[in-house]
Design a protein around this motif. Sequence first.
Motif, PDB file in Angstrom:
ATOM      1  N   LYS A   7      37.760  40.242  47.252  1.00  0.00           N
ATOM      2  CA  LYS A   7      38.339  39.132  46.482  1.00  0.00           C
ATOM      3  C   LYS A   7      37.250  38.334  45.777  1.00  0.00           C
ATOM      4  CE  LYS A   7      41.944  38.735  49.993  1.00  0.00           C
ATOM      5  NZ  LYS A   7      42.630  37.855  50.932  1.00  0.00           N
ATOM      6  N   SER A   8      36.492  39.019  44.917  1.00  0.00           N
ATOM      7  CA  SER A   8      35.314  38.381  44.340  1.00  0.00           C
ATOM      8  C   SER A   8      35.161  38.647  42.851  1.00  0.00           C
ATOM      9  CB  SER A   8      34.054  38.860  45.076  1.00  0.00           C
ATOM     10  OG  SER A   8      33.912  40.258  44.944  1.00  0.00           O
ATOM     11  N   VAL A   9      34.329  37.804  42.242  1.00  0.00           N
ATOM     12  CA  VAL A   9      33.893  37.983  40.861  1.00  0.00           C
ATOM     13  C   VAL A   9      32.386  38.195  40.916  1.00  0.00           C
ATOM     14  CG1 VAL A   9      33.643  36.894  38.592  1.00  0.00           C
ATOM     15  CG2 VAL A   9      35.744  36.556  39.918  1.00  0.00           C
ATOM     16  N   THR A  82      44.516  39.297  34.167  1.00  0.00           N
ATOM     17  CA  THR A  82      45.220  38.618  35.258  1.00  0.00           C
ATOM     18  C   THR A  82      46.630  39.151  35.482  1.00  0.00           C
ATOM     19  OG1 THR A  82      45.914  36.839  33.761  1.00  0.00           O
ATOM     20  CG2 THR A  82      43.870  36.507  34.985  1.00  0.00           C
ATOM     21  N   ILE A 111      36.772  31.295  33.748  1.00  0.00           N
ATOM     22  CA  ILE A 111      36.162  31.847  34.962  1.00  0.00           C
ATOM     23  C   ILE A 111      36.980  31.423  36.188  1.00  0.00           C
ATOM     24  CG2 ILE A 111      34.064  31.982  36.368  1.00  0.00           C
ATOM     25  CD1 ILE A 111      33.953  33.271  33.507  1.00  0.00           C
ATOM     26  N   LEU A 114      39.900  33.703  36.530  1.00  0.00           N
ATOM     27  CA  LEU A 114      39.538  35.006  37.100  1.00  0.00           C
ATOM     28  C   LEU A 114      39.310  34.898  38.608  1.00  0.00           C
ATOM     29  CD1 LEU A 114      37.087  36.659  34.542  1.00  0.00           C
ATOM     30  CD2 LEU A 114      39.463  37.246  35.021  1.00  0.00           C
ATOM     31  N   ILE A 115      38.639  33.830  39.023  1.00  0.00           N
ATOM     32  CA  ILE A 115      38.377  33.626  40.448  1.00  0.00           C
ATOM     33  C   ILE A 115      39.696  33.502  41.214  1.00  0.00           C
ATOM     34  CG2 ILE A 115      37.444  31.981  42.125  1.00  0.00           C
ATOM     35  CD1 ILE A 115      35.137  31.504  40.087  1.00  0.00           C
ATOM     36  N   ALA A 118      41.132  36.922  41.510  1.00  0.00           N
ATOM     37  CA  ALA A 118      40.348  37.718  42.466  1.00  0.00           C
ATOM     38  C   ALA A 118      40.765  37.408  43.898  1.00  0.00           C
ATOM     39  CB  ALA A 118      38.858  37.454  42.269  1.00  0.00           C
ATOM     40  N   PHE A 124      36.363  41.717  40.469  1.00  0.00           N
ATOM     41  CA  PHE A 124      36.034  41.768  39.047  1.00  0.00           C
ATOM     42  C   PHE A 124      34.535  41.961  38.894  1.00  0.00           C
ATOM     43  CE2 PHE A 124      40.018  39.429  38.990  1.00  0.00           C
ATOM     44  CZ  PHE A 124      40.653  39.932  37.873  1.00  0.00           C
ATOM     45  N   LEU A 126      31.839  41.701  35.943  1.00  0.00           N
ATOM     46  CA  LEU A 126      31.658  41.215  34.572  1.00  0.00           C
ATOM     47  C   LEU A 126      30.270  41.628  34.105  1.00  0.00           C
ATOM     48  CD1 LEU A 126      33.073  37.594  35.065  1.00  0.00           C
ATOM     49  CD2 LEU A 126      34.335  39.723  34.582  1.00  0.00           C
ATOM     50  N   ALA A 145      30.134  32.689  40.019  1.00  0.00           N
ATOM     51  CA  ALA A 145      30.340  34.053  40.513  1.00  0.00           C
ATOM     52  C   ALA A 145      30.057  34.139  42.010  1.00  0.00           C
ATOM     53  CB  ALA A 145      29.450  35.020  39.743  1.00  0.00           C
ATOM     54  N   ASP A 146      30.734  35.062  42.669  1.00  0.00           N
ATOM     55  CA  ASP A 146      30.493  35.303  44.095  1.00  0.00           C
ATOM     56  C   ASP A 146      29.228  36.123  44.311  1.00  0.00           C
ATOM     57  OD1 ASP A 146      33.009  34.141  45.239  1.00  0.00           O
ATOM     58  OD2 ASP A 146      33.899  35.643  43.918  1.00  0.00           O
TER      59      ASP A 146
END
Length: 197
Positions: A7-9, A82, A111, A114-115, A118, A124, A126, A145-146
């Motif tokens: 579950k990350s970007v 999404t 962003i 998207l998070i 996620a 995701f 990028l 971002a993660d």
Amino acid sequence: MEDFPEKSVILIEEDTGLAKSIYAQYIAAGAASAGKHVFYVTARDAENIRSQMTRLRILPATGFHIEEMHGTDPDALLDLLTSHSKGDLVIVDAFPFYFLDIPLAGFRDAISRLIAVAKTGRIFLLLIDRGILPQRHEVLLRAMADGVIQITTVTEGDKVKRYLNIPKMQGAQLLEKMLPFTITDEGFLIDTRERHG
């Protein structure tokens, strides 16, 4: 992909070039072969990506979908990303291309969107060339971002060497070194040997 937080970007960046795309394609192939559904959005020609993956012998037979998106409307991209329910792993190749003229507040909202998606169970990736987006946008993207994976190219004499650096990855112990890698017919090869002396 098993090393990425769920579950990350994740941001994959380099100064310029295709190493980040090839790296992401290897990740996509591994995910698809593990039974994940991969959705690859690109501003490039989808057939060129398929040809490149075929040459590298990594084009998955199933679980892999490429979507060309040549318009630069960030809302259209976000709607596509999404609402697409089949992607466990979603890759956006040339992410900055879609956000060239967006103000910082709108970029932050994109962003955040998207998070939020996620967190419903997707990863995701990028892909960006550094310096395309305004500096504040890039700093914000790295902060939100993660994980961040950086590909660095260094000229040493008459040779070009590439390194993988992971300055940020949620839930992972960070390495204290950059990892050299090569891209050959045998694959994306990370050199993890320890050097002494």
